[in-house]
Design an enzyme around this catalytic site. Structure first.
Site, PDB file in Angstrom:
ATOM      1  N   ARG A 167      -3.905  65.892  -5.635  1.00  0.00           N
ATOM      2  CA  ARG A 167      -3.399  64.748  -4.870  1.00  0.00           C
ATOM      3  C   ARG A 167      -4.486  63.701  -4.616  1.00  0.00           C
ATOM      4  O   ARG A 167      -4.204  62.631  -4.111  1.00  0.00           O
ATOM      5  CB  ARG A 167      -2.810  65.222  -3.550  1.00  0.00           C
ATOM      6  N   CYS A 168      -5.735  64.020  -4.974  1.00  0.00           N
ATOM      7  CA  CYS A 168      -6.876  63.142  -4.717  1.00  0.00           C
ATOM      8  C   CYS A 168      -7.214  62.346  -5.973  1.00  0.00           C
ATOM      9  O   CYS A 168      -7.483  62.915  -7.028  1.00  0.00           O
ATOM     10  CB  CYS A 168      -8.077  63.991  -4.292  1.00  0.00           C
ATOM     11  N   GLY A 169      -7.229  61.025  -5.861  1.00  0.00           N
ATOM     12  CA  GLY A 169      -7.535  60.161  -6.996  1.00  0.00           C
ATOM     13  C   GLY A 169      -8.917  60.396  -7.568  1.00  0.00           C
ATOM     14  O   GLY A 169      -9.095  60.451  -8.793  1.00  0.00           O
TER      15      GLY A 169
END
Length: 114
Positions: A10-12
């Protein structure tokens, strides 16, 4: 060369770091979704030692839970305790290769250990 990434999909920044690893020829990537499979306390301490950072530097301080738990002035031991209880507090992505460990923020830092 093998590279292990402690990853949050979920982390870019974590996704961008993983893309760099996957696009680099000769890299065998092991992906560990650390929210599902957190590192042990011993492993996390070892990763931070190899990276040359303190647990405080590996704390996801922007996470609201860090403030709720009063970690701003906490000891390294208390921070590690909190990370073990709440893996979301571990800043990501951490990448380990034979050349070292880096907290890859920004993601280009990963190139230092490839």
């Amino acid at each position: 060369m093998k590279a292990t990434i402690w990853h949050n999909p979920r982390c870019g920044t974590s996704r961008k770091t993983l893309a760099i690893l996957e696009e680099t020829p000769g890299i065998e990537v092991e992906v560990i979704e650390y929210l599902k499979t957190p590192p042990s306390r011993e492993k996390l301490v070892a990763l931070y030692q190899r990276a040359g950072i303190a647990p405080r530097q590996g704390l996801r301080a922007k996470e609201p839970l860090a403030a709720e738990l009063g970690l701003a002035d906490a000891s390294d031991e208390a921070i590690l305790d909190a990370m073990m209880a709440h893996p979301i507090l571990i800043e990501r992505p951490l990448v380990e290769t034979d050349k070292g460990v880096r907290l890859c923020r920004p993601q280009e830092v990963v190139r230092e250990i490839l």
